[in-house]
Design a protein around this motif. Structure first.
Motif, PDB file in Angstrom:
ATOM      1  N   MET A 138      29.369  87.539  -2.487  1.00 54.19           N
ATOM      2  CA  MET A 138      29.267  85.977  -2.073  1.00 54.19           C
ATOM      3  C   MET A 138      29.942  85.223  -2.965  1.00 54.19           C
ATOM      4  O   MET A 138      29.761  85.484  -4.329  1.00 54.19           O
ATOM      5  CB  MET A 138      27.943  85.542  -1.803  1.00 54.19           C
ATOM      6  CG  MET A 138      27.937  84.012  -1.278  1.00 54.19           C
ATOM      7  SD  MET A 138      26.098  83.571  -1.140  1.00 54.19           S
ATOM      8  CE  MET A 138      26.277  81.905  -0.361  1.00 54.19           C
ATOM      9  N   LEU A 139      30.850  84.326  -2.836  1.00 58.59           N
ATOM     10  CA  LEU A 139      31.547  83.388  -3.634  1.00 58.59           C
ATOM     11  C   LEU A 139      31.072  82.198  -3.559  1.00 58.59           C
ATOM     12  O   LEU A 139      31.191  81.368  -2.574  1.00 58.59           O
ATOM     13  CB  LEU A 139      33.310  83.264  -3.267  1.00 58.59           C
ATOM     14  CG  LEU A 139      34.107  82.634  -4.295  1.00 58.59           C
ATOM     15  CD1 LEU A 139      34.090  83.887  -5.350  1.00 58.59           C
ATOM     16  CD2 LEU A 139      35.431  82.545  -3.857  1.00 58.59           C
ATOM     17  N   GLN A 140      30.403  81.655  -4.751  1.00 55.01           N
ATOM     18  CA  GLN A 140      29.988  80.176  -4.801  1.00 55.01           C
ATOM     19  C   GLN A 140      30.706  79.574  -5.597  1.00 55.01           C
ATOM     20  O   GLN A 140      31.283  79.938  -6.558  1.00 55.01           O
ATOM     21  CB  GLN A 140      28.218  80.295  -5.227  1.00 55.01           C
ATOM     22  CG  GLN A 140      27.311  80.997  -4.232  1.00 55.01           C
ATOM     23  CD  GLN A 140      26.025  80.786  -4.451  1.00 55.01           C
ATOM     24  OE1 GLN A 140      25.494  79.970  -5.387  1.00 55.01           O
ATOM     25  NE2 GLN A 140      25.169  81.846  -4.035  1.00 55.01           N
ATOM     26  N   GLY A 141      30.603  78.081  -5.667  1.00 56.79           N
ATOM     27  CA  GLY A 141      31.599  77.407  -6.353  1.00 56.79           C
ATOM     28  C   GLY A 141      30.555  76.396  -7.182  1.00 56.79           C
ATOM     29  O   GLY A 141      29.108  76.310  -7.240  1.00 56.79           O
ATOM     30  N   PRO A 155      34.791  87.545   7.487  1.00 54.22           N
ATOM     31  CA  PRO A 155      34.199  86.375   6.572  1.00 54.22           C
ATOM     32  C   PRO A 155      32.967  85.749   7.200  1.00 54.22           C
ATOM     33  O   PRO A 155      32.667  86.122   8.360  1.00 54.22           O
ATOM     34  CB  PRO A 155      35.539  85.510   6.734  1.00 54.22           C
ATOM     35  CG  PRO A 155      35.990  85.589   8.479  1.00 54.22           C
ATOM     36  CD  PRO A 155      35.663  87.138   8.615  1.00 54.22           C
ATOM     37  N   PHE A 156      32.247  85.122   6.329  1.00 53.91           N
ATOM     38  CA  PHE A 156      30.859  84.549   6.568  1.00 53.91           C
ATOM     39  C   PHE A 156      30.782  83.306   5.855  1.00 53.91           C
ATOM     40  O   PHE A 156      30.883  83.551   4.501  1.00 53.91           O
ATOM     41  CB  PHE A 156      29.836  85.389   6.613  1.00 53.91           C
ATOM     42  CG  PHE A 156      28.517  85.096   7.196  1.00 53.91           C
ATOM     43  CD1 PHE A 156      28.227  84.782   8.165  1.00 53.91           C
ATOM     44  CD2 PHE A 156      27.577  84.975   6.003  1.00 53.91           C
ATOM     45  CE1 PHE A 156      26.889  84.518   8.649  1.00 53.91           C
ATOM     46  CE2 PHE A 156      26.192  84.326   6.399  1.00 53.91           C
ATOM     47  CZ  PHE A 156      25.866  84.108   7.831  1.00 53.91           C
ATOM     48  N   LYS A 157      30.326  82.368   6.437  1.00 52.92           N
ATOM     49  CA  LYS A 157      29.810  81.305   5.746  1.00 52.92           C
ATOM     50  C   LYS A 157      28.438  80.873   6.374  1.00 52.92           C
ATOM     51  O   LYS A 157      28.379  80.250   7.500  1.00 52.92           O
ATOM     52  CB  LYS A 157      30.716  79.794   5.740  1.00 52.92           C
ATOM     53  CG  LYS A 157      30.355  78.746   4.765  1.00 52.92           C
ATOM     54  CD  LYS A 157      31.649  77.869   4.590  1.00 52.92           C
ATOM     55  CE  LYS A 157      30.922  76.787   3.464  1.00 52.92           C
ATOM     56  NZ  LYS A 157      32.258  76.143   2.957  1.00 52.92           N
ATOM     57  N   PRO A 158      27.376  80.850   5.865  1.00 50.28           N
ATOM     58  CA  PRO A 158      26.270  80.652   6.463  1.00 50.28           C
ATOM     59  C   PRO A 158      25.812  79.193   7.038  1.00 50.28           C
ATOM     60  O   PRO A 158      25.588  78.721   8.124  1.00 50.28           O
ATOM     61  CB  PRO A 158      25.041  80.730   5.079  1.00 50.28           C
ATOM     62  CG  PRO A 158      25.703  81.413   4.427  1.00 50.28           C
ATOM     63  CD  PRO A 158      27.160  81.265   4.234  1.00 50.28           C
ATOM     64  N   GLN A 159      26.247  78.093   6.132  1.00 49.96           N
ATOM     65  CA  GLN A 159      26.174  76.806   6.679  1.00 49.96           C
ATOM     66  C   GLN A 159      27.718  75.939   5.966  1.00 49.96           C
ATOM     67  O   GLN A 159      27.889  76.090   4.834  1.00 49.96           O
ATOM     68  CB  GLN A 159      25.193  76.053   5.922  1.00 49.96           C
ATOM     69  CG  GLN A 159      24.922  74.674   6.253  1.00 49.96           C
ATOM     70  CD  GLN A 159      23.863  74.039   5.326  1.00 49.96           C
ATOM     71  OE1 GLN A 159      22.664  74.221   5.485  1.00 49.96           O
ATOM     72  NE2 GLN A 159      24.484  73.012   4.543  1.00 49.96           N
ATOM     73  N   ASN A 160      28.196  75.382   6.920  1.00 49.45           N
ATOM     74  CA  ASN A 160      29.502  74.407   6.576  1.00 49.45           C
ATOM     75  C   ASN A 160      29.235  73.105   6.932  1.00 49.45           C
ATOM     76  O   ASN A 160      28.568  72.767   7.914  1.00 49.45           O
ATOM     77  CB  ASN A 160      30.612  75.088   7.349  1.00 49.45           C
ATOM     78  CG  ASN A 160      31.927  74.608   6.627  1.00 49.45           C
ATOM     79  OD1 ASN A 160      32.000  73.595   5.750  1.00 49.45           O
ATOM     80  ND2 ASN A 160      33.065  75.380   7.248  1.00 49.45           N
ATOM     81  N   MET A 161      29.805  72.133   6.353  1.00 50.69           N
ATOM     82  CA  MET A 161      29.770  70.734   6.775  1.00 50.69           C
ATOM     83  C   MET A 161      31.152  70.279   6.830  1.00 50.69           C
ATOM     84  O   MET A 161      32.081  70.384   5.603  1.00 50.69           O
ATOM     85  CB  MET A 161      29.058  69.989   5.733  1.00 50.69           C
ATOM     86  CG  MET A 161      29.213  68.460   6.096  1.00 50.69           C
ATOM     87  SD  MET A 161      27.999  67.434   5.191  1.00 50.69           S
ATOM     88  CE  MET A 161      26.495  67.449   5.806  1.00 50.69           C
ATOM     89  N   SER A 162      31.745  70.164   8.104  1.00 43.65           N
ATOM     90  CA  SER A 162      33.111  69.784   8.101  1.00 43.65           C
ATOM     91  C   SER A 162      33.261  69.297   9.621  1.00 43.65           C
ATOM     92  O   SER A 162      33.010  69.727  10.388  1.00 43.65           O
ATOM     93  CB  SER A 162      34.157  70.959   8.123  1.00 43.65           C
ATOM     94  OG  SER A 162      35.302  70.834   8.277  1.00 43.65           O
ATOM     95  N   LEU A 208      32.990  89.100   3.165  1.00 42.77           N
ATOM     96  CA  LEU A 208      32.937  88.156   2.088  1.00 42.77           C
ATOM     97  C   LEU A 208      32.291  86.681   2.312  1.00 42.77           C
ATOM     98  O   LEU A 208      33.124  86.252   3.592  1.00 42.77           O
ATOM     99  CB  LEU A 208      34.607  88.023   1.864  1.00 42.77           C
ATOM    100  CG  LEU A 208      35.366  89.261   1.427  1.00 42.77           C
ATOM    101  CD1 LEU A 208      36.840  89.254   1.459  1.00 42.77           C
ATOM    102  CD2 LEU A 208      34.836  89.571   0.036  1.00 42.77           C
ATOM    103  N   VAL A 209      31.517  86.525   1.823  1.00 39.39           N
ATOM    104  CA  VAL A 209      30.530  85.201   2.001  1.00 39.39           C
ATOM    105  C   VAL A 209      30.995  84.126   1.203  1.00 39.39           C
ATOM    106  O   VAL A 209      31.390  84.149   0.010  1.00 39.39           O
ATOM    107  CB  VAL A 209      29.135  85.584   1.678  1.00 39.39           C
ATOM    108  CG1 VAL A 209      28.280  84.368   2.260  1.00 39.39           C
ATOM    109  CG2 VAL A 209      28.857  86.936   2.420  1.00 39.39           C
ATOM    110  N   GLU A 210      31.103  82.934   1.841  1.00 41.55           N
ATOM    111  CA  GLU A 210      31.772  81.695   0.995  1.00 41.55           C
ATOM    112  C   GLU A 210      30.455  80.741   1.164  1.00 41.55           C
ATOM    113  O   GLU A 210      29.901  80.411   1.992  1.00 41.55           O
ATOM    114  CB  GLU A 210      32.632  80.964   1.851  1.00 41.55           C
ATOM    115  CG  GLU A 210      33.126  79.801   1.336  1.00 41.55           C
ATOM    116  CD  GLU A 210      34.062  78.741   2.161  1.00 41.55           C
ATOM    117  OE1 GLU A 210      34.248  77.768   1.718  1.00 41.55           O
ATOM    118  OE2 GLU A 210      34.826  79.567   2.673  1.00 41.55           O
TER     119      GLU A 210
END
Length: 479
Positions: free
Chosen positions: A1-4, A31-38, A125-127
Motif C-alpha cells: 500500500m502506498l500512503q502519502g 489496483p485498489f483504493k479503499p476510499q476515494n473522494m473525487s 497495489l493499494v493507494e
C-alpha cells in the motif's frame, strides 16, 4: 500500500506507474483504493462508477476497471457534504461529521472487494487517500492505516519534495502515528525531486535516522506525468493555456466534475484552452465556451450567474461564438432544471441559461453506461460513457448531436447550430469528434490518438520508476 504525507504528493501516479512496470514483468497486477473522494469519476463495465485515477491504473494493468477497485467513492456536493457511492452505486448523502459513523459499516465491504481482487492477482497495489498523518480521522478509518491494519497490508510512505519540507513531512508522520500504525510502514519514498540527487543524500539519511524507516528511493520529477488525467480539480486554475489560434474558454465552477474531458485538447497545437477561474471574465477572443460536467448543477448555475458569466456568455453568442455543454454543462444551457428529490443538493429548481430549448428533470435512476456511436451530422465515431441523474427533453432534442449503436440519440443542437450539448463523457478523446468540433471553429484537428497518448505516458512513467527505484526490493515487501 502506498500512503502519502498529504494530498497531491503523487500517490495515484506512482501506483499507475508501478502497475504498468510490474505488468511488463509478467505479473497479474490490479489496483485498489479503499476510499476515494473525487468528482472525477469513470464508468465501469459492471454498471458502476469509480474514481478516474483507478480507471487509469486499470488501464496501466491492461484490465477493465471494476467497482471493486474503488469500493467507496465520495463525491463532494458542498463544502462539508458528499454523495456516498458503494461498489459503484449511490447509497446516500452525508455531511462530513455524519460520515464518520458510516465508516465502520463500510469496512466489511471494502475488505470483501479487496479479497476479490487479491484472488485474481499476483500483486495488488493499494493507494491511500490524503495523508497518513490525519490522526484526527484515525478512528474507524478505512482509507489509510485502518485498512492497512485490517487487511494486514504493508505500507510505503510517499513524500513530496517539490512543495518543500519533505523531511518534516515524513519525520512528522512518524512522530504523530500510533506505534502500531507506524510499524506497518516498511520504508519511504521521496517524489518530484529536481536537480542533483547527491545534494539530498544527507536528507534521506536524516529521515532514516529520525524515523527508523529505510529509504526506498528518490524519484526525480517526471514530466510525462502531466499527460495523465488529474484526480482532483485543485490544479485546474494553474493550467497554462496553449498558444493556438482557437481559444476555448472553460469556466471553472465549484462543482466541476469529469474535467478530464478537457485533456484531449492538449493534443491540438491550434487550441488554446483557457481555464477561467472565478473572479475573471470569460475571454472575449474565445471561439468556443465549453461548460464541463458538474456534480452540483443547480448550485453551479447560481455560481455561474453570480460571476456575471451569464452576461459574458450572452455577449459571446451575440458575437457569433459557439457554445458546448457536457453533461451538467449541457443541462445548464437549457430553459430549466428541476431536482425535486435533491439528488445533487437541496431539492429545488432553477431557470437555465436558455440557449437550448430543452428542460431537464432529475429522476431516481442514475444512468451509468458505456456509450458508442457516431455524430448525427458528420458520422464521426465516438466512444465514452454516460454518468448522470437528469434527463433532458424539448424541441432542440429533435436535432440530436449523437446516435448510439442501439439507435438511441443524445444531445441537442440549437436552431442556428451554434449551441450544442451532450451527456457523453469522453467525447473529445476520439480524434474524429475533436476534428469535427475544431472544423466548426475554423480549425482542422491533428488526428492524434488520446488513448495512445495515455498508453505512451504510462509506459514512460513505468520506465522512469524502473530507472530510479529498486522494483525487486519493493516487491519483496509485499505480503
Amino acid at each position: 500500500m502506498l500512503q502519502g504525507t498529504g494530498s497531491d504528493v503523487g500517490k495515484s501516479l506512482i501506483v499507475a506507474g508501478l502497475c504498468r512496470a510490474y505488468r511488463k514483468r509478467g505479473l497479474r497486477v490490479l489496483p485498489f483504493k479503499p476510499q476515494n473522494m473525487s468528482n472525477n469519476a469513470a464508468a465501469t463495465q459492471d454498471g458502476g462508477e469509480i474514481g478516474r485515477a483507478q480507471a487509469v491504473q486499470a488501464l496501466a494493468c491492461g484490465v477493465a476497471p471494476s467497482v471493486d477497485m474503488n469500493p467507496v467513492l465520495l463525491k463532494p456536493q458542498s463544502g462539508t457534504g458528499a454523495q456516498i457511492i458503494l461498489r459503484g452505486a449511490v447509497i446516500g448523502n452525508a455531511q462530513a461529521r455524519d460520515y464518520q459513523e458510516w465508516k465502520p459499516r463500510l469496512l466489511g465491504d471494502v475488505l470483501e472487494s479487496f479479497a476479490r481482487l487479491a484472488r485474481r492477482a499476483d500483486l495488488v497495489l493499494v493507494e491511500g487517500a490524503g495523508s497518513a498523518s490525519e490522526i484526527n480521522l484515525r478512528k474507524n478509518d478505512i482509507a489509510n492505516m485502518g485498512f492497512s491494519r485490517a487487511a494486514d497490508v504493508p505500507v510505503i510512505l510517499l513524500g513530496d519534495i517539490d512543495r518543500g519540507g519533505v523531511i518534516a513531512q515524513i519525520v512528522g508522520a512518524k512522530a504523530v502515528l500510533d506505534p502500531a500504525d507506524a510499524a506497518m510502514i516498511q520504508g519511504f519514498l521521496v517524489n518530484k525531486f529536481r536537480g542533483d540527487p547527491a545534494l539530498f543524500a544527507d536528507g534521506m539519511r536524516l529521515i532514516e535516522s529520525h524515523t527508523g524507516w529505510p529509504a526506498l528511493g528518490l524519484i526525480p520529477f517526471c514530466s510525462e506525468a502531466g499527460r495523465l488525467p488529474a484526480e482532483d480539480s485543485f490544479g485546474l486554475a494553474g493550467r497554462r493555456p496553449g498558444s493556438g489560434k482557437i481559444t476555448i474558454a472553460v469556466p471553472v465552477l465549484p462543482g466541476i466534475a469529469n474535467f478530464d474531458d478537457l485533456d484531449p485538447f492538449a493534443l491540438e497545437d491550434e487550441v488554446s484552452l483557457v481555464m477561467t477561474p472565478r473572479g475573471q471574465t470569460l475571454p472575449v477572443e474565445a471561439a468556443l465556451v465549453l461548460l464541463p460536467g458538474s456534480k452540483t448543477t443547480i448550485a453551479d448555475l447560481a455560481a455561474f450567474r453570480s460571476e456575471g458569466w451569464d452576461i459574458d456568455l450572452a455577449a459571446h453568442v451575440r458575437r457569433g461564438g459557439h457554445v458546448f455543454g457536457l453533461c451538467g454543462g449541457y443541462q445548464m444551457l437549457g430553459k430549466s432544471i428541476r431536482d425535486s428529490l435533491g439528488f445533487e443538493g437541496p431539492p429545488g429548481a432553477a431557470p437555465g441559461l436558455g440557449l437550448l430549448d430543452i428542460h431537464t428533470e432529475f429522476l431516481g435512476e442514475k444512468i451509468l453506461a458505456p456509450a458508442r456511436g457516431v455524430g448525427v451530422e458528420d458520422g464521426a465515431p465516438f466512444k465514452g460513457y454516460e454518468m448522470h441523474f437528469g434527463k433532458s427533453f424539448g424541441p432542440d432534442c429533435a436535432r440530436p448531436l449523437l446516435v448510439f449503436e442501439d439507435g438511441r440519440t443524445d444531445g441537442a443542437i440549437s436552431a442556428n447550430g451554434r449551441v450544442r450539448g451532450s451527456y457523453v463523457h469522453g467525447l473529445f478523446a476520439e480524434a474524429a469528434q475533436r476534428s469535427a468540433l475544431l472544423a466548426r471553429l475554423g480549425g482542422a484537428g491533428s488526428g492524434a490518438s488520446y488513448e495512445q497518448t495515455l498508453e505512451d505516458a504510462l509506459d514512460a512513467v513505468a520506465a522512469h520508476l524502473e530507472a530510479h527505484l529498486d522494483l525487486d526490493l519493493l516487491l519483496t515487501l509485499a505480503r
